[in-house]
Design a protein around this motif. Structure first.
Motif, PDB file in Angstrom:
ATOM      1  N   UNK A  59      10.704 -37.461  33.019  1.00 10.28           N
ATOM      2  CA  UNK A  59       9.611 -38.407  33.251  1.00 10.28           C
ATOM      3  C   UNK A  59      10.082 -39.631  34.011  1.00 10.28           C
ATOM      4  N   UNK A  60      11.251 -40.146  33.657  1.00  7.47           N
ATOM      5  CA  UNK A  60      11.786 -41.315  34.367  1.00  7.47           C
ATOM      6  C   UNK A  60      12.114 -40.974  35.816  1.00  7.47           C
ATOM      7  N   UNK A  65      10.615 -41.489  41.594  1.00 11.74           N
ATOM      8  CA  UNK A  65      10.179 -40.880  42.858  1.00 11.74           C
ATOM      9  C   UNK A  65       8.789 -41.374  43.238  1.00 11.74           C
ATOM     10  N   UNK A  66       7.876 -41.417  42.264  1.00 12.94           N
ATOM     11  CA  UNK A  66       6.520 -41.901  42.555  1.00 12.94           C
ATOM     12  C   UNK A  66       6.514 -43.380  42.932  1.00 12.94           C
ATOM     13  N   UNK A  78       8.140 -46.577  34.078  1.00 14.92           N
ATOM     14  CA  UNK A  78       7.951 -46.890  32.659  1.00 14.92           C
ATOM     15  C   UNK A  78       6.868 -46.027  32.028  1.00 14.92           C
ATOM     16  N   UNK A  79       5.798 -45.804  32.760  1.00 13.53           N
ATOM     17  CA  UNK A  79       4.699 -45.006  32.226  1.00 13.53           C
ATOM     18  C   UNK A  79       5.149 -43.580  31.928  1.00 13.53           C
ATOM     19  N   UNK A  80       5.796 -42.954  32.902  1.00 15.85           N
ATOM     20  CA  UNK A  80       6.223 -41.564  32.709  1.00 15.85           C
ATOM     21  C   UNK A  80       7.415 -41.452  31.754  1.00 15.85           C
ATOM     22  N   UNK A  85       9.002 -39.488  26.574  1.00 19.46           N
ATOM     23  CA  UNK A  85       9.550 -39.737  25.241  1.00 19.46           C
ATOM     24  C   UNK A  85       8.594 -39.238  24.159  1.00 19.46           C
ATOM     25  N   UNK A  86       7.311 -39.493  24.333  1.00 18.59           N
ATOM     26  CA  UNK A  86       6.314 -39.025  23.366  1.00 18.59           C
ATOM     27  C   UNK A  86       6.287 -37.504  23.320  1.00 18.59           C
ATOM     28  N   UNK A  87       6.282 -36.867  24.480  1.00 26.31           N
ATOM     29  CA  UNK A  87       6.280 -35.394  24.532  1.00 26.31           C
ATOM     30  C   UNK A  87       7.543 -34.835  23.870  1.00 26.31           C
ATOM     31  N   UNK A  88       8.697 -35.438  24.149  1.00 24.64           N
ATOM     32  CA  UNK A  88       9.948 -34.987  23.544  1.00 24.64           C
ATOM     33  C   UNK A  88       9.955 -35.136  22.034  1.00 24.64           C
TER      34      UNK A  88
END
Length: 112
Positions: A59-60, A65-66, A78-80, A85-88
């Motif tokens: 995600x980071x 890249x975005x 930070x958003x991703x 982290x939540x998904x993990x």
């Protein structure tokens, strides 16, 4: 008198043969699962750690890249990172809950 021993239901006691059989079954199951030692526990901790770390890092990286390609008023990194982290954490929690359920089922099958 509520404390009379006659008011309490009597549980049937297991016979000596049933108790010995249950203990023998538990010992045999423990011998079959002898590979679950210290190294197995450390490996499982590593597996849980990787299941949290991988989506967080991915995600980071995608966020970086975005941010380079499409800069905006908010940080994609930070958003991703937080979403990863939540998904993990959810993945690790689900895996640990499934393992706990499997171990309880095995224990109940062995005691029956």
């Amino acid at each position: 008198m509520a404390d009379d021993p006659q008011d309490k239901p009597v549980r049937p006691r297991a016979t000596l043969g049933e108790e010995v059989g249950a203990k023998a079954t538990r010992k045999l199951k423990a011998r079959r699962n002898a590979a679950h030692g210290v190294w197995f526990g450390l490996g499982m901790m590593g597996l849980v750690g990787w299941s949290v770390a991988t989506p967080t890092v991915l995600g980071a990286a995608l966020g970086l890249w975005l941010d380079k390609r499409y800069p905006g008023p908010h940080s994609w990194t930070l958003t991703l990172l937080i979403i990863g982290l939540i998904i993990g954490c959810l993945t690790a929690w689900r895996w640990v809950a499934d393992e706990d359920r499997r171990m309880r089922d095995e224990r109940e099958d062995g005691d029956a």
